[in-house]
Enzyme design. Structure first.
Site, PDB file in Angstrom:
ATOM      1  N   GLU A 185      86.038   7.738  12.198  1.00 19.87           N
ATOM      2  CA  GLU A 185      86.425   6.420  13.203  1.00 19.87           C
ATOM      3  C   GLU A 185      87.745   6.269  13.432  1.00 19.87           C
ATOM      4  O   GLU A 185      88.187   6.085  14.496  1.00 19.87           O
ATOM      5  CB  GLU A 185      85.972   5.021  12.224  1.00 19.87           C
ATOM      6  CG  GLU A 185      84.517   4.944  11.679  1.00 19.87           C
ATOM      7  CD  GLU A 185      84.318   5.575  10.357  1.00 19.87           C
ATOM      8  OE1 GLU A 185      85.055   6.766   9.765  1.00 19.87           O
ATOM      9  OE2 GLU A 185      83.660   5.043   9.505  1.00 19.87           O
ATOM     10  N   CYS A 192      83.689   3.046   5.917  1.00 24.11           N
ATOM     11  CA  CYS A 192      84.116   2.707   4.633  1.00 24.11           C
ATOM     12  C   CYS A 192      84.843   1.331   4.729  1.00 24.11           C
ATOM     13  O   CYS A 192      85.759   0.904   5.497  1.00 24.11           O
ATOM     14  CB  CYS A 192      85.031   3.855   3.791  1.00 24.11           C
ATOM     15  SG  CYS A 192      86.595   3.910   4.668  1.00 24.11           S
ATOM     16  N   ALA A 200      66.292  36.110  -9.820  1.00 25.21           N
ATOM     17  CA  ALA A 200      65.717  37.505  -9.079  1.00 25.21           C
ATOM     18  C   ALA A 200      64.688  37.834  -9.618  1.00 25.21           C
ATOM     19  O   ALA A 200      64.467  38.082 -10.886  1.00 25.21           O
ATOM     20  CB  ALA A 200      67.025  38.401  -9.062  1.00 25.21           C
ATOM     21  N   SER A 240      67.904  43.990 -17.219  1.00 23.36           N
ATOM     22  CA  SER A 240      67.548  43.288 -15.844  1.00 23.36           C
ATOM     23  C   SER A 240      68.239  44.027 -14.777  1.00 23.36           C
ATOM     24  O   SER A 240      68.465  43.431 -13.574  1.00 23.36           O
ATOM     25  CB  SER A 240      67.670  41.958 -15.668  1.00 23.36           C
ATOM     26  OG  SER A 240      69.015  41.689 -16.130  1.00 23.36           O
ATOM     27  N   TRP A 291      69.822  46.790 -12.252  1.00 23.53           N
ATOM     28  CA  TRP A 291      69.559  45.276 -11.292  1.00 23.53           C
ATOM     29  C   TRP A 291      67.901  45.231 -10.675  1.00 23.53           C
ATOM     30  O   TRP A 291      67.503  46.442 -10.534  1.00 23.53           O
ATOM     31  CB  TRP A 291      70.550  45.447 -10.166  1.00 23.53           C
ATOM     32  CG  TRP A 291      71.839  45.471 -10.530  1.00 23.53           C
ATOM     33  CD1 TRP A 291      72.558  46.384 -10.735  1.00 23.53           C
ATOM     34  CD2 TRP A 291      72.618  44.033 -11.273  1.00 23.53           C
ATOM     35  NE1 TRP A 291      73.944  46.130 -11.233  1.00 23.53           N
ATOM     36  CE2 TRP A 291      74.019  44.787 -11.297  1.00 23.53           C
ATOM     37  CE3 TRP A 291      72.169  42.877 -11.474  1.00 23.53           C
ATOM     38  CZ2 TRP A 291      74.805  44.038 -11.954  1.00 23.53           C
ATOM     39  CZ3 TRP A 291      73.350  42.045 -11.765  1.00 23.53           C
ATOM     40  CH2 TRP A 291      74.619  42.626 -12.123  1.00 23.53           C
ATOM     41  N   THR A 315      71.015  34.488 -21.561  1.00 25.77           N
ATOM     42  CA  THR A 315      71.838  35.181 -20.537  1.00 25.77           C
ATOM     43  C   THR A 315      73.187  35.434 -20.855  1.00 25.77           C
ATOM     44  O   THR A 315      73.618  36.460 -20.654  1.00 25.77           O
ATOM     45  CB  THR A 315      71.663  34.212 -19.363  1.00 25.77           C
ATOM     46  OG1 THR A 315      70.240  33.771 -19.105  1.00 25.77           O
ATOM     47  CG2 THR A 315      72.135  34.940 -18.109  1.00 25.77           C
ATOM     48  N   ASP A 354      73.565  39.141 -21.070  1.00 21.68           N
ATOM     49  CA  ASP A 354      74.459  39.847 -19.614  1.00 21.68           C
ATOM     50  C   ASP A 354      75.764  40.047 -19.843  1.00 21.68           C
ATOM     51  O   ASP A 354      76.335  40.482 -19.059  1.00 21.68           O
ATOM     52  CB  ASP A 354      73.665  38.992 -18.494  1.00 21.68           C
ATOM     53  CG  ASP A 354      72.204  39.274 -18.158  1.00 21.68           C
ATOM     54  OD1 ASP A 354      71.596  40.011 -18.806  1.00 21.68           O
ATOM     55  OD2 ASP A 354      71.885  38.544 -17.239  1.00 21.68           O
ATOM     56  N   GLY A 360      68.862  31.796 -17.959  1.00 22.46           N
ATOM     57  CA  GLY A 360      67.664  32.858 -17.712  1.00 22.46           C
ATOM     58  C   GLY A 360      66.456  31.812 -17.783  1.00 22.46           C
ATOM     59  O   GLY A 360      66.430  30.734 -16.986  1.00 22.46           O
ATOM     60  N   THR A 366      66.143  28.523 -19.397  1.00 22.16           N
ATOM     61  CA  THR A 366      66.981  27.432 -18.815  1.00 22.16           C
ATOM     62  C   THR A 366      66.232  26.921 -17.588  1.00 22.16           C
ATOM     63  O   THR A 366      66.237  25.806 -17.258  1.00 22.16           O
ATOM     64  CB  THR A 366      68.638  27.933 -18.613  1.00 22.16           C
ATOM     65  OG1 THR A 366      68.901  28.311 -19.765  1.00 22.16           O
ATOM     66  CG2 THR A 366      69.240  26.790 -17.930  1.00 22.16           C
TER      67      THR A 366
HETATM   68  C1  AOF Z   1      84.104   6.697   6.694  1.00 18.68           C
HETATM   69  N1  AOF Z   1      84.403   7.692   7.443  1.00 18.68           N
HETATM   70  O1  AOF Z   1      84.686   9.788   8.370  1.00 18.68           O
HETATM   71  C2  AOF Z   1      84.273   9.444   5.865  1.00 18.68           C
HETATM   72  C3  AOF Z   1      83.833   8.316   4.982  1.00 18.68           C
HETATM   73  O2  AOF Z   1      89.054   9.754  -0.370  1.00 18.68           O
HETATM   74  P1  AOF Z   1      88.795   9.150   0.870  1.00 18.68           P
HETATM   75  O3  AOF Z   1      89.854   8.191   0.861  1.00 18.68           O
HETATM   76  O4  AOF Z   1      88.970  10.202   1.957  1.00 18.68           O
HETATM   77  O5  AOF Z   1      87.274   8.506   0.969  1.00 18.68           O
HETATM   78  C4  AOF Z   1      86.298   9.168   0.860  1.00 18.68           C
HETATM   79  C5  AOF Z   1      84.960   8.517   0.744  1.00 18.68           C
HETATM   80  O6  AOF Z   1      84.876   7.695   2.029  1.00 18.68           O
HETATM   81  C6  AOF Z   1      83.616   9.184   0.771  1.00 18.68           C
HETATM   82  O7  AOF Z   1      83.050   9.374  -0.785  1.00 18.68           O
HETATM   83  C7  AOF Z   1      82.515   8.311   1.364  1.00 18.68           C
HETATM   84  O8  AOF Z   1      82.105   7.303   0.661  1.00 18.68           O
HETATM   85  C8  AOF Z   1      83.480   7.792   2.562  1.00 18.68           C
HETATM   86  N2  AOF Z   1      83.741   8.828   3.806  1.00 18.68           N
HETATM   87  N3  AOF Z   1      83.808   7.085   5.465  1.00 18.68           N
HETATM   88  O9  AOF Z   1      84.148   5.701   6.918  1.00 18.68           O
HETATM   89  C9  AOF Z   1      84.433   8.905   7.210  1.00 18.68           C
HETATM   90  N4  AOF Z   1      84.283  10.778   5.634  1.00 18.68           N
HETATM   91 ZN    ZN Z   2      86.519   5.540   6.275  1.00 20.10          ZN
END
Ligand code: AOF
Ligand code: ZN
Length: 338
Positions: free
Chosen positions: A56, A79, A157, A171, A173, A199, A203, A273, A276
Protein backbone atom coordinates in the site's frame (compact mmCIF):
# COMPACT_ATOMS: atom_id res chain seq x y z
CA UNK A 1 -17.64 -4.58 -18.00
CA UNK A 2 -19.84 -4.87 -14.92
CA UNK A 3 -18.62 -3.84 -11.48
CA UNK A 4 -17.76 -7.34 -10.28
CA UNK A 5 -15.79 -8.15 -13.42
CA UNK A 6 -13.94 -4.85 -13.10
CA UNK A 7 -13.18 -5.48 -9.41
CA UNK A 8 -11.86 -8.94 -10.31
CA UNK A 9 -9.71 -7.59 -13.09
CA UNK A 10 -8.15 -5.00 -10.78
CA UNK A 11 -7.58 -7.53 -7.99
CA UNK A 12 -5.91 -9.86 -10.48
CA UNK A 13 -3.52 -7.02 -11.28
CA UNK A 14 -2.86 -6.57 -7.55
CA UNK A 15 -2.09 -10.30 -7.27
CA UNK A 16 0.19 -10.13 -10.28
CA UNK A 17 2.01 -7.23 -8.66
CA UNK A 18 2.31 -9.26 -5.45
CA UNK A 19 4.06 -12.11 -7.30
CA UNK A 20 6.88 -9.75 -8.30
CA UNK A 21 8.05 -9.79 -4.66
CA UNK A 22 8.60 -13.59 -4.59
CA UNK A 23 11.00 -14.83 -3.19
CA UNK A 24 12.50 -11.58 -1.88
CA UNK A 25 9.78 -10.85 0.70
CA UNK A 26 9.92 -14.26 2.39
CA UNK A 27 9.02 -14.99 5.25
CA UNK A 28 6.69 -12.01 4.82
CA UNK A 29 3.70 -12.52 2.52
CA UNK A 30 3.78 -11.33 -1.09
CA UNK A 31 1.31 -8.45 -1.36
CA UNK A 32 0.21 -6.24 -4.26
CA UNK A 33 -1.89 -3.08 -4.48
CA UNK A 34 -3.71 -1.11 -7.20
CA UNK A 35 -5.21 2.37 -6.87
CA UNK A 36 -8.12 3.15 -9.20
CA UNK A 37 -10.01 6.41 -9.71
CA UNK A 38 -13.22 5.00 -11.24
CA UNK A 39 -11.98 5.11 -14.82
CA UNK A 40 -8.26 4.30 -14.78
CA UNK A 41 -5.45 2.82 -12.71
CA UNK A 42 -3.52 5.65 -11.10
CA UNK A 43 -0.77 3.57 -9.53
CA UNK A 44 0.34 0.11 -8.47
CA UNK A 45 2.77 -1.14 -5.84
CA UNK A 46 4.04 -4.31 -4.23
CA UNK A 47 6.03 -5.42 -1.22
CA UNK A 48 9.45 -5.73 -2.85
CA UNK A 49 11.70 -7.07 -0.17
CA UNK A 50 11.58 -8.27 3.43
CA UNK A 51 11.96 -5.27 5.73
CA UNK A 52 11.03 -2.72 3.06
CA UNK A 53 7.81 -0.77 2.32
CA UNK A 54 4.55 -2.66 2.20
CA UNK A 55 2.46 -2.77 -0.98
CA UNK A 56 0.00 0.00 0.00
CA UNK A 57 2.88 2.32 0.90
CA UNK A 58 4.50 1.73 -2.51
CA UNK A 59 1.23 2.30 -4.41
CA UNK A 60 0.45 5.52 -2.50
CA UNK A 61 4.03 6.72 -3.03
CA UNK A 62 3.58 6.10 -6.79
CA UNK A 63 0.50 8.36 -6.99
CA UNK A 64 1.14 11.62 -8.85
CA UNK A 65 -1.31 13.47 -6.62
CA UNK A 66 -3.82 12.74 -3.88
CA UNK A 67 -7.32 13.18 -5.28
CA UNK A 68 -10.70 12.31 -3.82
CA UNK A 69 -12.86 9.24 -4.42
CA UNK A 70 -10.19 6.58 -4.98
CA UNK A 71 -10.51 2.82 -4.57
CA UNK A 72 -7.65 0.70 -3.26
CA UNK A 73 -7.39 -2.99 -4.27
CA UNK A 74 -5.02 -4.89 -2.00
CA UNK A 75 -4.36 -8.63 -1.83
CA UNK A 76 -3.95 -8.68 1.99
CA UNK A 77 -5.68 -6.75 4.76
CA UNK A 78 -3.65 -3.56 5.40
CA UNK A 79 -1.53 -3.80 8.54
CA UNK A 80 -2.20 -1.85 11.72
CA UNK A 81 1.17 -2.38 13.38
CA UNK A 82 4.38 -0.46 13.28
CA UNK A 83 6.84 -3.17 12.36
CA UNK A 84 9.82 -2.61 10.11
CA UNK A 85 7.85 0.25 8.54
CA UNK A 86 4.79 2.28 9.64
CA UNK A 87 1.23 0.93 9.68
CA UNK A 88 -0.38 0.87 6.21
CA UNK A 89 -3.73 1.64 7.85
CA UNK A 90 -2.45 5.12 8.77
CA UNK A 91 -1.73 5.86 5.12
CA UNK A 92 -5.29 5.19 3.96
CA UNK A 93 -6.77 8.67 4.27
CA UNK A 94 -10.62 8.76 4.19
CA UNK A 95 -10.37 12.14 2.41
CA UNK A 96 -8.75 10.28 -0.48
CA UNK A 97 -10.05 6.70 -0.35
CA UNK A 98 -13.79 5.94 -0.51
CA UNK A 99 -13.41 2.20 -0.79
CA UNK A 100 -10.86 -0.53 -0.03
CA UNK A 101 -11.22 -3.97 -1.65
CA UNK A 102 -9.28 -6.67 0.23
CA UNK A 103 -8.72 -10.22 -1.01
CA UNK A 104 -8.13 -11.85 2.39
CA UNK A 105 -7.65 -11.07 6.08
CA UNK A 106 -4.19 -10.99 7.59
CA UNK A 107 -3.81 -14.12 9.79
CA UNK A 108 -0.97 -12.47 11.73
CA UNK A 109 -2.67 -11.14 14.87
CA UNK A 110 0.15 -8.60 15.38
CA UNK A 111 -0.76 -6.89 12.11
CA UNK A 112 -4.49 -7.52 11.56
CA UNK A 113 -7.51 -5.48 12.66
CA UNK A 114 -7.72 -2.77 10.01
CA UNK A 115 -11.05 -3.80 8.46
CA UNK A 116 -13.25 -2.54 11.30
CA UNK A 117 -11.04 0.51 11.75
CA UNK A 118 -11.34 1.46 8.07
CA UNK A 119 -15.12 1.12 8.28
CA UNK A 120 -15.15 3.33 11.39
CA UNK A 121 -13.34 5.96 9.35
CA UNK A 122 -16.25 5.86 6.88
CA UNK A 123 -14.44 3.88 4.19
CA UNK A 124 -16.41 1.15 2.42
CA UNK A 125 -14.61 -2.18 2.74
CA UNK A 126 -15.21 -5.24 0.54
CA UNK A 127 -13.52 -8.42 1.73
CA UNK A 128 -12.96 -11.79 0.04
CA UNK A 129 -12.52 -11.01 -3.65
CA UNK A 130 -10.16 -13.68 -5.15
CA UNK A 131 -9.55 -14.94 -1.63
CA UNK A 132 -8.61 -18.42 -2.84
CA UNK A 133 -5.91 -17.05 -5.17
CA UNK A 134 -4.58 -14.75 -2.44
CA UNK A 135 -4.33 -17.62 0.06
CA UNK A 136 -2.62 -19.85 -2.50
CA UNK A 137 -0.01 -17.19 -3.15
CA UNK A 138 0.96 -17.11 0.53
CA UNK A 139 0.07 -20.64 1.58
CA UNK A 140 3.06 -21.05 3.89
CA UNK A 141 2.28 -17.76 5.64
CA UNK A 142 -1.38 -18.74 6.17
CA UNK A 143 -0.61 -22.23 7.50
CA UNK A 144 2.06 -20.84 9.83
CA UNK A 145 -0.21 -18.22 11.42
CA UNK A 146 -3.51 -20.12 11.33
CA UNK A 147 -2.29 -23.56 12.39
CA UNK A 148 0.55 -22.23 14.52
CA UNK A 149 3.02 -24.67 13.01
CA UNK A 150 5.35 -24.70 9.98
CA UNK A 151 4.04 -25.52 6.49
CA UNK A 152 5.08 -29.18 6.22
CA UNK A 153 6.32 -30.89 3.04
CA UNK A 154 6.87 -34.65 3.22
CA UNK A 155 9.42 -35.89 0.71
CA UNK A 156 10.39 -39.44 -0.17
CA UNK A 157 11.97 -41.36 -3.02
CA UNK A 158 10.66 -44.85 -3.74
CA UNK A 159 10.61 -47.69 -6.21
CA UNK A 160 7.49 -48.32 -8.29
CA UNK A 161 6.41 -50.81 -5.62
CA UNK A 162 6.72 -48.26 -2.81
CA UNK A 163 10.05 -49.19 -1.19
CA UNK A 164 12.43 -46.50 0.03
CA UNK A 165 15.31 -48.85 0.91
CA UNK A 166 16.44 -52.46 0.80
CA UNK A 167 15.85 -54.60 3.90
CA UNK A 168 19.37 -53.80 5.12
CA UNK A 169 18.64 -50.04 4.88
CA UNK A 170 20.67 -49.48 1.71
CA UNK A 171 19.11 -46.79 -0.50
CA UNK A 172 21.86 -45.01 -2.45
CA UNK A 173 20.42 -44.25 -4.87
CA UNK A 174 16.86 -45.04 -5.83
CA UNK A 175 16.22 -41.95 -7.95
CA UNK A 176 18.50 -40.33 -10.49
CA UNK A 177 20.85 -37.40 -9.96
CA UNK A 178 18.49 -34.85 -11.51
CA UNK A 179 15.67 -35.86 -9.16
CA UNK A 180 18.00 -35.43 -6.22
CA UNK A 181 19.06 -32.01 -7.52
CA UNK A 182 15.40 -31.01 -7.78
CA UNK A 183 15.02 -31.85 -4.11
CA UNK A 184 18.15 -29.87 -3.24
CA UNK A 185 16.34 -26.87 -4.67
CA UNK A 186 13.32 -27.62 -2.46
CA UNK A 187 15.68 -27.72 0.53
CA UNK A 188 16.94 -24.26 -0.41
CA UNK A 189 13.43 -22.78 -0.21
CA UNK A 190 12.52 -24.34 3.14
CA UNK A 191 13.44 -22.85 6.50
CA UNK A 192 14.24 -26.24 8.03
CA UNK A 193 14.66 -29.93 7.23
CA UNK A 194 13.77 -32.73 9.64
CA UNK A 195 14.92 -36.36 9.79
CA UNK A 196 14.45 -39.14 12.33
CA UNK A 197 17.15 -41.04 14.23
CA UNK A 198 17.29 -44.07 11.90
CA UNK A 199 17.87 -41.99 8.78
CA UNK A 200 20.51 -39.92 10.57
CA UNK A 201 22.31 -43.06 11.77
CA UNK A 202 22.08 -45.10 8.56
CA UNK A 203 22.54 -42.39 5.92
CA UNK A 204 24.61 -39.81 7.82
CA UNK A 205 23.21 -37.30 5.28
CA UNK A 206 24.43 -33.81 4.49
CA UNK A 207 20.93 -32.25 4.27
CA UNK A 208 22.28 -29.13 2.57
CA UNK A 209 21.10 -27.57 -0.67
CA UNK A 210 24.36 -28.50 -2.51
CA UNK A 211 24.83 -25.07 -4.07
CA UNK A 212 21.16 -24.51 -5.00
CA UNK A 213 20.80 -21.66 -2.48
CA UNK A 214 20.82 -21.35 1.26
CA UNK A 215 20.92 -24.42 3.49
CA UNK A 216 17.89 -25.14 5.67
CA UNK A 217 18.26 -25.38 9.45
CA UNK A 218 18.62 -29.05 10.41
CA UNK A 219 16.13 -30.57 12.84
CA UNK A 220 16.97 -33.95 14.27
CA UNK A 221 14.97 -36.46 16.27
CA UNK A 222 17.50 -38.23 18.48
CA UNK A 223 15.41 -40.31 20.87
CA UNK A 224 18.27 -41.84 22.80
CA UNK A 225 20.77 -38.98 22.68
CA UNK A 226 22.94 -41.33 20.65
CA UNK A 227 23.77 -39.38 17.50
CA UNK A 228 26.14 -36.74 18.89
CA UNK A 229 29.16 -38.07 16.97
CA UNK A 230 27.56 -37.63 13.51
CA UNK A 231 28.90 -34.99 11.11
CA UNK A 232 25.45 -33.40 11.15
CA UNK A 233 26.06 -32.14 14.68
CA UNK A 234 28.76 -29.81 13.40
CA UNK A 235 25.95 -27.90 11.68
CA UNK A 236 24.36 -27.12 15.06
CA UNK A 237 20.98 -28.80 14.47
CA UNK A 238 17.88 -28.29 16.57
CA UNK A 239 17.71 -31.63 18.43
CA UNK A 240 14.66 -33.23 20.03
CA UNK A 241 15.31 -36.17 22.30
CA UNK A 242 14.15 -37.76 25.53
CA UNK A 243 12.89 -36.70 28.05
CA UNK A 244 11.02 -34.03 26.00
CA UNK A 245 9.95 -36.80 23.60
CA UNK A 246 7.95 -39.81 24.81
CA UNK A 247 6.59 -43.01 23.27
CA UNK A 248 3.54 -41.10 22.06
CA UNK A 249 4.29 -40.20 18.43
CA UNK A 250 1.32 -37.82 18.15
CA UNK A 251 2.39 -35.85 21.22
CA UNK A 252 5.96 -35.76 19.93
CA UNK A 253 4.95 -34.28 16.58
CA UNK A 254 2.75 -31.69 18.24
CA UNK A 255 5.53 -30.76 20.62
CA UNK A 256 8.03 -30.37 17.77
CA UNK A 257 5.57 -28.38 15.61
CA UNK A 258 4.78 -26.06 18.47
CA UNK A 259 8.44 -25.53 19.28
CA UNK A 260 9.37 -24.87 15.62
CA UNK A 261 6.51 -22.36 15.43
CA UNK A 262 7.97 -20.56 18.47
CA UNK A 263 11.36 -20.64 16.72
CA UNK A 264 9.73 -18.89 13.73
CA UNK A 265 10.27 -21.78 11.30
CA UNK A 266 7.62 -21.13 8.63
CA UNK A 267 8.36 -24.10 6.36
CA UNK A 268 9.65 -27.58 7.13
CA UNK A 269 10.78 -30.31 4.73
CA UNK A 270 10.53 -33.79 6.27
CA UNK A 271 12.88 -36.22 4.58
CA UNK A 272 12.21 -39.34 6.52
CA UNK A 273 12.71 -42.10 6.86
CA UNK A 274 9.69 -44.33 6.73
CA UNK A 275 8.85 -44.19 10.44
CA UNK A 276 9.03 -40.41 10.61
CA UNK A 277 7.09 -39.83 7.37
CA UNK A 278 4.49 -42.41 8.48
CA UNK A 279 3.97 -40.60 11.78
CA UNK A 280 3.33 -37.31 9.97
CA UNK A 281 0.94 -39.13 7.61
CA UNK A 282 -0.85 -40.92 10.44
CA UNK A 283 -1.46 -37.74 12.40
CA UNK A 284 -2.12 -35.82 9.18
CA UNK A 285 0.38 -33.11 10.03
CA UNK A 286 1.44 -32.11 6.54
CA UNK A 287 0.42 -29.78 3.73
CA UNK A 288 2.28 -31.12 0.72
CA UNK A 289 3.73 -34.43 -0.48
CA UNK A 290 6.69 -34.71 -2.85
CA UNK A 291 6.96 -38.28 -4.12
CA UNK A 292 9.89 -39.17 -6.36
CA UNK A 293 9.30 -42.54 -8.03
CA UNK A 294 11.97 -44.52 -9.88
CA UNK A 295 11.40 -47.42 -12.33
CA UNK A 296 12.62 -50.12 -9.94
CA UNK A 297 11.00 -53.00 -8.08
CA UNK A 298 12.38 -54.40 -4.85
CA UNK A 299 9.72 -56.89 -3.77
CA UNK A 300 10.79 -56.54 -0.15
CA UNK A 301 12.48 -53.84 1.84
CA UNK A 302 11.43 -50.77 3.78
CA UNK A 303 8.00 -49.61 2.68
CA UNK A 304 7.34 -45.86 2.85
CA UNK A 305 4.12 -46.28 4.81
CA UNK A 306 4.41 -48.08 8.14
CA UNK A 307 0.85 -47.47 9.27
CA UNK A 308 -2.37 -49.33 8.58
CA UNK A 309 -5.24 -47.92 6.55
CA UNK A 310 -8.35 -49.11 4.82
CA UNK A 311 -9.00 -48.26 1.18
CA UNK A 312 -11.70 -45.86 2.41
CA UNK A 313 -9.18 -43.66 4.22
CA UNK A 314 -9.24 -40.30 2.44
CA UNK A 315 -6.37 -37.86 2.91
CA UNK A 316 -8.12 -35.12 0.91
CA UNK A 317 -5.20 -34.70 -1.42
CA UNK A 318 -5.20 -32.68 -4.59
CA UNK A 319 -2.80 -33.60 -7.37
CA UNK A 320 -1.06 -30.35 -8.21
CA UNK A 321 1.93 -31.33 -10.31
CA UNK A 322 3.64 -34.20 -12.07
CA UNK A 323 7.02 -33.92 -13.68
CA UNK A 324 9.12 -36.36 -15.67
CA UNK A 325 12.73 -36.20 -14.51
CA UNK A 326 14.61 -38.52 -16.84
CA UNK A 327 13.14 -41.96 -16.09
CA UNK A 328 11.83 -40.80 -12.69
CA UNK A 329 8.51 -39.21 -11.91
CA UNK A 330 7.95 -36.44 -9.36
CA UNK A 331 4.40 -36.25 -8.02
CA UNK A 332 3.21 -33.33 -5.90
CA UNK A 333 0.03 -33.54 -3.85
CA UNK A 334 -1.41 -30.84 -1.59
CA UNK A 335 -3.91 -31.04 1.22
CA UNK A 336 -7.00 -29.63 -0.41
CA UNK A 337 -7.56 -26.80 2.17
CA UNK A 338 -4.42 -24.97 1.03
C1 AOF B 1 0.47 -5.02 4.53
N1 AOF B 1 0.99 -4.86 3.30
O1 AOF B 1 2.47 -5.36 1.71
C2 AOF B 1 2.49 -6.64 3.68
C3 AOF B 1 1.91 -6.83 4.96
O2 AOF B 1 7.88 -6.97 9.44
P1 AOF B 1 7.00 -5.98 8.76
O3 AOF B 1 6.91 -4.68 9.47
O4 AOF B 1 7.32 -5.81 7.29
O5 AOF B 1 5.49 -6.57 8.83
C4 AOF B 1 5.26 -7.84 8.33
C5 AOF B 1 3.81 -8.21 8.58
O6 AOF B 1 2.94 -7.27 7.94
C6 AOF B 1 3.49 -9.57 7.94
O7 AOF B 1 3.68 -10.63 8.86
C7 AOF B 1 2.04 -9.40 7.57
O8 AOF B 1 1.20 -9.63 8.69
C8 AOF B 1 1.97 -7.92 7.18
N2 AOF B 1 2.35 -7.81 5.76
N3 AOF B 1 0.89 -6.02 5.32
O9 AOF B 1 -0.41 -4.25 4.94
C9 AOF B 1 2.00 -5.61 2.84
N4 AOF B 1 3.51 -7.40 3.25
ZN1 ZN C 1 1.44 -2.84 5.93
Amino acid sequence: MNNIALDKKLMFIALKEAKRGIPYVYPNPAVGCVIYDGSKILSTGYHKKFGENHAEHEAIKNLDEMVKGLTMYVSLEPCTHTGKTGACFDLIDPEVFDRVVIAEKDPNSEASGSIEKLKKRGIKVDLGLLKHEARKLNKRFYVFHEKKRPYVILKYASTLDGFIAQENGYSKWITNEKSRKENHFTRSICDAILIGSNTARIDNPDLGSHGCGRDPKIVLIDFDNALGSLDLFKKKPIVYSSPELSNDAGKNINFIMNDLYKKNIQSLLVEGGAKTISNFLNFEIFDELHCYVAPKFLGKGLNIFQGENSIEKNYNLELVDTKMIGDDLKIVYKKSYT
